[in-house]
Motif scaffolding. Structure first.
Motif, short mmCIF file in Angstrom:
data_model
loop_
_atom_site.label_atom_id
_atom_site.label_comp_id
_atom_site.label_asym_id
_atom_site.label_seq_id
_atom_site.Cartn_x
_atom_site.Cartn_y
_atom_site.Cartn_z
N VAL A 94 -0.37 -9.92 -9.60
CA VAL A 94 -1.52 -9.02 -9.71
C VAL A 94 -1.75 -8.29 -8.38
CG1 VAL A 94 -4.03 -8.91 -10.02
CG2 VAL A 94 -2.65 -10.28 -11.58
N ASP A 95 -1.65 -9.03 -7.28
CA ASP A 95 -1.77 -8.39 -5.96
C ASP A 95 -0.68 -7.33 -5.75
OD1 ASP A 95 -4.03 -9.66 -5.06
OD2 ASP A 95 -2.98 -11.20 -3.93
N ALA A 96 0.54 -7.68 -6.13
CA ALA A 96 1.65 -6.74 -5.98
C ALA A 96 1.42 -5.49 -6.82
CB ALA A 96 2.97 -7.41 -6.37
N ALA A 97 0.94 -5.69 -8.06
CA ALA A 97 0.66 -4.55 -8.93
C ALA A 97 -0.47 -3.69 -8.37
CB ALA A 97 0.30 -5.05 -10.33
N GLY A 98 -1.50 -4.34 -7.82
CA GLY A 98 -2.61 -3.60 -7.23
C GLY A 98 -2.18 -2.75 -6.06
N LEU A 99 -1.35 -3.33 -5.19
CA LEU A 99 -0.84 -2.56 -4.05
C LEU A 99 0.06 -1.42 -4.51
CD1 LEU A 99 -0.02 -5.31 -1.39
CD2 LEU A 99 -1.49 -3.31 -1.06
N GLY A 100 0.92 -1.73 -5.47
CA GLY A 100 1.84 -0.70 -5.97
C GLY A 100 1.10 0.46 -6.61
N LEU A 101 0.09 0.16 -7.42
CA LEU A 101 -0.67 1.21 -8.09
C LEU A 101 -1.47 2.03 -7.08
CD1 LEU A 101 -1.55 2.55 -10.68
CD2 LEU A 101 -3.31 0.79 -10.96
N THR A 102 -2.03 1.35 -6.07
CA THR A 102 -2.76 2.08 -5.03
C THR A 102 -1.85 3.06 -4.30
OG1 THR A 102 -4.24 0.19 -4.68
CG2 THR A 102 -4.12 1.81 -2.91
N ALA A 103 -0.62 2.63 -4.05
CA ALA A 103 0.34 3.50 -3.36
C ALA A 103 0.71 4.71 -4.21
CB ALA A 103 1.60 2.71 -3.01
N LEU A 104 0.67 4.58 -5.53
CA LEU A 104 1.07 5.66 -6.43
C LEU A 104 -0.05 6.65 -6.73
CD1 LEU A 104 3.19 3.63 -9.02
CD2 LEU A 104 4.05 5.19 -7.25
N LEU A 105 -1.30 6.27 -6.47
CA LEU A 105 -2.41 7.17 -6.77
C LEU A 105 -2.36 8.41 -5.87
CD1 LEU A 105 -5.36 4.65 -7.28
CD2 LEU A 105 -4.10 5.92 -9.04
N PRO A 106 -2.65 9.57 -6.40
CA PRO A 106 -2.56 10.81 -5.60
C PRO A 106 -3.58 10.85 -4.47
CG PRO A 106 -3.58 11.24 -7.74
CD PRO A 106 -3.06 9.83 -7.80
N ASP A 107 -3.25 11.57 -3.43
CA ASP A 107 -4.11 11.67 -2.25
C ASP A 107 -5.43 12.37 -2.53
OD1 ASP A 107 -2.21 10.37 -0.73
OD2 ASP A 107 -1.26 12.22 -0.02
N TRP A 108 -5.49 13.20 -3.61
CA TRP A 108 -6.72 13.92 -3.87
C TRP A 108 -7.79 13.06 -4.53
CZ3 TRP A 108 -7.59 13.79 -9.04
CH2 TRP A 108 -6.48 13.75 -9.88
N PHE A 109 -7.43 11.81 -4.89
CA PHE A 109 -8.46 10.88 -5.37
C PHE A 109 -9.46 10.63 -4.25
CE2 PHE A 109 -7.42 8.12 -9.25
CZ PHE A 109 -6.90 9.20 -9.94
N SER A 110 -10.70 10.39 -4.62
CA SER A 110 -11.70 10.03 -3.61
C SER A 110 -11.29 8.70 -2.98
CB SER A 110 -13.09 9.91 -4.24
OG SER A 110 -13.20 8.69 -4.95
N PRO A 111 -11.69 8.44 -1.73
CA PRO A 111 -11.34 7.18 -1.08
C PRO A 111 -11.77 5.95 -1.87
CG PRO A 111 -12.21 8.72 0.53
CD PRO A 111 -12.42 9.36 -0.81
N ILE A 112 -12.91 6.05 -2.56
CA ILE A 112 -13.40 4.91 -3.34
C ILE A 112 -12.49 4.66 -4.55
CG2 ILE A 112 -15.35 3.96 -4.63
CD1 ILE A 112 -17.10 5.98 -3.00
N ALA A 113 -12.23 5.72 -5.33
CA ALA A 113 -11.37 5.58 -6.51
C ALA A 113 -9.95 5.18 -6.11
CB ALA A 113 -11.36 6.89 -7.29
N GLY A 114 -9.54 5.58 -4.93
CA GLY A 114 -8.19 5.27 -4.49
C GLY A 114 -7.93 3.80 -4.27
N VAL A 115 -9.00 3.00 -4.10
CA VAL A 115 -8.80 1.55 -3.91
C VAL A 115 -9.33 0.75 -5.10
CG1 VAL A 115 -8.72 1.61 -1.40
CG2 VAL A 115 -10.92 1.38 -2.54
#
Length: 249
Positions: A94-115
């Motif tokens: 789950v931690d690995a998936a969370g990190l991987g998904l966070t890395a894939l989210l686009p930069d234009w996401f707000s900082p809050i939504a990005g994490v």
């Protein structure tokens, strides 16, 4: 070495996962404008500010972060109590998936939504890795660990009771490993950027999985010295329990 890891697996794995918790926090803060995705205290403080200054959009994003964190808590509880899954292994994935998904989210996401993924996996991790060696200890934030570390050393200095020393060592190492994990998190972002920086967190997760595998290996016959050491530890624990029972009376 294998026997030592097997004997102390609970504490070793706890410190390892505390390192991961520190990484999640350090990575999120540096890569997403200071948003700490591993707890709700700061989130609630920011929500109070949002209400005061009528920042309704950001308030909504933070409310959703709280809901996602709650879902991580609920998921870890339900799966722990109502399935036969190996939760320690699952939490690593789950931690690995969370990190991987966070890395894939686009930069234009707000900082809050990005994490958002880190909010979920941190809560899930906390539900699974909530203590070691009989002590309650979070692996995703550190205030109580620091408090218990200070109390443990103070109590040991006053009483010379080895149980307080054992407590102090557990909590002190938890604080240290969390800090080192946070240092790796911010270093990863500074060196490789947001996306590749997240991937650095796969290293301590892989180490944790190796520790679990070592713990599952067949236990070899103990040497006479190891048997004697284990007997002494059991005697010490029995004395501690006896003291606690007398206090209750």
């Amino acid at each position: 070495m294998i026997k030592t890891i097997q004997r102390r697996l609970d504490a070793i794995l706890h410190w390892n996962i505390s390192f991961v918790g520190g990484f999640l926090g350090g990575y999120a803060i540096l890569s997403h404008a200071g948003v700490f995705g591993s707890a709700q205290t700061g989130n609630l403080m920011e929500m109070a500010s949002n209400v005061r200054f009528m920042e309704w959009e950001e308030l909504g994003l933070r409310l959703l972060a709280m809901v996602i964190f709650a879902c991580g808590v609920i998921a870890s509880y339900m799966l722990t109590n109502y399935t036969n899954l190996h939760m320690r292994k699952l939490a690593i994935w789950v931690d690995a998936a969370g990190l991987g998904l966070t890395a894939l989210l686009p930069d234009w996401f707000s900082p809050i939504a990005g994490v958002y993924p880190i909010f979920f996996c941190s809560a899930f991790q906390w539900g699974v890795y909530s203590g070691a060696d009989g002590f309650n200890s979070a692996t995703v934030f550190i205030t109580n660990n620091f408090k218990q570390s200070v109390l443990g050393w103070t109590q040991y200095a006053l009483t010379k009771d080895k149980e307080f020393k054992r407590k102090a060592v557990l909590y002190s190492n938890t604080v240290l490993m969390f800090f080192l994990g946070a240092l790796l998190g911010v270093t990863g972002v500074a060196a490789f950027g947001n996306a590749l920086g997240a991937c650095v967190g796969f290293i301590p997760l892989a180490v944790a999985r190796i520790f679990i595998s070592i713990g599952e290996l067949p236990v070899e016959d103990e040497t006479p010295e190891e048997t004697e050491e284990e007997a002494e530890e059991m005697l010490e624990e029995a004395k501690i329990l006896e003291k606690e029972e007398k206090k209750k009376i």
